[in-house]
Design a protein around this motif. Structure first.
Motif, PDB file in Angstrom:
ATOM      1  N   LEU A  67       1.016  -0.680   0.081  1.00  0.00           N
ATOM      2  CA  LEU A  67      -0.466  -0.497   0.203  1.00  0.00           C
ATOM      3  C   LEU A  67       0.797   1.308  -0.339  1.00  0.00           C
ATOM      4  O   LEU A  67       1.133   1.851  -1.095  1.00  0.00           O
ATOM      5  CB  LEU A  67      -0.939   0.015   1.408  1.00  0.00           C
ATOM      6  CG  LEU A  67      -2.052   1.037   1.575  1.00  0.00           C
ATOM      7  CD1 LEU A  67      -2.687   0.737   0.308  1.00  0.00           C
ATOM      8  CD2 LEU A  67      -2.827   1.118   2.267  1.00  0.00           C
ATOM      9  N   LYS A  68       1.829   1.713   1.144  1.00  0.00           N
ATOM     10  CA  LYS A  68       2.315   2.141   0.693  1.00  0.00           C
ATOM     11  C   LYS A  68       3.324   2.761  -0.936  1.00  0.00           C
ATOM     12  O   LYS A  68       2.963   4.013  -0.708  1.00  0.00           O
ATOM     13  CB  LYS A  68       3.813   2.554   2.235  1.00  0.00           C
ATOM     14  CG  LYS A  68       3.995   3.754   2.466  1.00  0.00           C
ATOM     15  CD  LYS A  68       5.186   3.352   3.686  1.00  0.00           C
ATOM     16  CE  LYS A  68       6.400   4.559   4.128  1.00  0.00           C
ATOM     17  NZ  LYS A  68       7.563   4.399   5.356  1.00  0.00           N
ATOM     18  N   ASN A  69       3.923   1.627  -1.574  1.00  0.00           N
ATOM     19  CA  ASN A  69       4.513   2.031  -2.291  1.00  0.00           C
ATOM     20  C   ASN A  69       3.482   3.068  -3.349  1.00  0.00           C
ATOM     21  O   ASN A  69       4.043   3.609  -4.574  1.00  0.00           O
ATOM     22  CB  ASN A  69       4.999   0.929  -2.494  1.00  0.00           C
ATOM     23  CG  ASN A  69       6.724   0.758  -1.971  1.00  0.00           C
ATOM     24  OD1 ASN A  69       7.131   1.264  -1.046  1.00  0.00           O
ATOM     25  ND2 ASN A  69       7.415  -1.458  -1.907  1.00  0.00           N
ATOM     26  N   VAL A  70       2.427   1.831  -3.763  1.00  0.00           N
ATOM     27  CA  VAL A  70       1.176   2.684  -4.590  1.00  0.00           C
ATOM     28  C   VAL A  70       0.960   3.869  -4.190  1.00  0.00           C
ATOM     29  O   VAL A  70       0.987   4.685  -5.027  1.00  0.00           O
ATOM     30  CB  VAL A  70       0.686   0.893  -4.226  1.00  0.00           C
ATOM     31  CG1 VAL A  70      -1.276   1.698  -5.668  1.00  0.00           C
ATOM     32  CG2 VAL A  70       1.082   0.025  -4.938  1.00  0.00           C
ATOM     33  N   LEU A  71       0.734   4.216  -3.048  1.00  0.00           N
ATOM     34  CA  LEU A  71       0.435   4.901  -2.353  1.00  0.00           C
ATOM     35  C   LEU A  71       1.272   6.383  -3.288  1.00  0.00           C
ATOM     36  O   LEU A  71       1.075   7.697  -3.380  1.00  0.00           O
ATOM     37  CB  LEU A  71      -0.192   5.573  -1.224  1.00  0.00           C
ATOM     38  CG  LEU A  71      -1.125   5.077  -0.406  1.00  0.00           C
ATOM     39  CD1 LEU A  71      -1.483   5.025   1.032  1.00  0.00           C
ATOM     40  CD2 LEU A  71      -2.732   5.959  -1.138  1.00  0.00           C
ATOM     41  N   LYS A  72       2.682   6.034  -2.480  1.00  0.00           N
ATOM     42  CA  LYS A  72       3.399   6.937  -3.627  1.00  0.00           C
ATOM     43  C   LYS A  72       3.627   7.222  -4.738  1.00  0.00           C
ATOM     44  O   LYS A  72       3.932   8.076  -5.405  1.00  0.00           O
ATOM     45  CB  LYS A  72       5.486   6.091  -2.696  1.00  0.00           C
ATOM     46  CG  LYS A  72       6.344   7.905  -3.175  1.00  0.00           C
ATOM     47  CD  LYS A  72       6.994   6.724  -2.219  1.00  0.00           C
ATOM     48  CE  LYS A  72       7.421   6.698  -0.632  1.00  0.00           C
ATOM     49  NZ  LYS A  72       8.591   6.524  -0.340  1.00  0.00           N
ATOM     50  N   ALA A  73       3.502   6.042  -5.520  1.00  0.00           N
ATOM     51  CA  ALA A  73       3.183   6.351  -7.623  1.00  0.00           C
ATOM     52  C   ALA A  73       2.648   7.514  -7.597  1.00  0.00           C
ATOM     53  O   ALA A  73       2.497   7.217  -8.775  1.00  0.00           O
ATOM     54  CB  ALA A  73       3.346   4.308  -7.692  1.00  0.00           C
ATOM     55  N   SER A  74       1.009   7.172  -6.984  1.00  0.00           N
ATOM     56  CA  SER A  74       0.271   7.677  -7.047  1.00  0.00           C
ATOM     57  C   SER A  74      -0.005   7.831  -7.183  1.00  0.00           C
ATOM     58  O   SER A  74      -0.968   9.723  -6.774  1.00  0.00           O
ATOM     59  CB  SER A  74      -1.058   6.913  -6.558  1.00  0.00           C
ATOM     60  OG  SER A  74      -1.226   5.194  -7.071  1.00  0.00           O
ATOM     61  N   LYS A  75       0.309   9.527  -5.855  1.00  0.00           N
ATOM     62  CA  LYS A  75       0.779  10.480  -5.920  1.00  0.00           C
ATOM     63  C   LYS A  75       0.298  11.544  -6.560  1.00  0.00           C
ATOM     64  O   LYS A  75      -0.342  12.539  -6.994  1.00  0.00           O
ATOM     65  CB  LYS A  75       1.968  10.953  -4.434  1.00  0.00           C
ATOM     66  CG  LYS A  75       1.773  12.014  -3.546  1.00  0.00           C
ATOM     67  CD  LYS A  75       2.202  12.166  -2.264  1.00  0.00           C
ATOM     68  CE  LYS A  75       1.941  12.740  -2.306  1.00  0.00           C
ATOM     69  NZ  LYS A  75       3.097  13.260  -0.487  1.00  0.00           N
ATOM     70  N   GLY A  76       1.077  11.187  -7.447  1.00  0.00           N
ATOM     71  CA  GLY A  76       1.297  12.354  -8.930  1.00  0.00           C
ATOM     72  C   GLY A  76       1.957  13.586  -8.876  1.00  0.00           C
ATOM     73  O   GLY A  76       1.810  14.440  -9.025  1.00  0.00           O
TER      74      GLY A  76
END
Length: 76
Positions: A67-76
């Motif tokens: 979750l943490k990595n996907v959130l970081k990648a999706s932050k834009g």
């Protein structure tokens, strides 16, 4: 035909977090599509994590781990 995008629900969530925002006509569709893309990325990353652990089912632990990595990648 059932609507794909829950407009009133999306507008309520946007209004709750951004009370002074005035979204344009189709903004709730864009927000919903971004939400669906995020869920797709999260599911794919969780599936990869489960496969790396040699398990056939995705569990909550797999989702929490990526979750943490996907959130970081999706932050834009």
């Amino acid at each position: 035909m059932k609507r794909i995008c829950p407009g009133p629900r999306v507008r309520a969530v946007v209004k709750r977090y951004q009370p002074h925002a005035k979204p344009v006509k189709n903004a709730e569709r864009l927000v919903f599509l971004c939400y669906m893309l995020f869920l797709k990325r999260l599911a794919a990353a969780s599936c990869v994590e489960a496969q790396e652990n040699k398990q056939k089912t995705v569990t909550g632990q797999h989702v929490k781990k990526v979750l943490k990595n996907v959130l970081k990648a999706s932050k834009g």
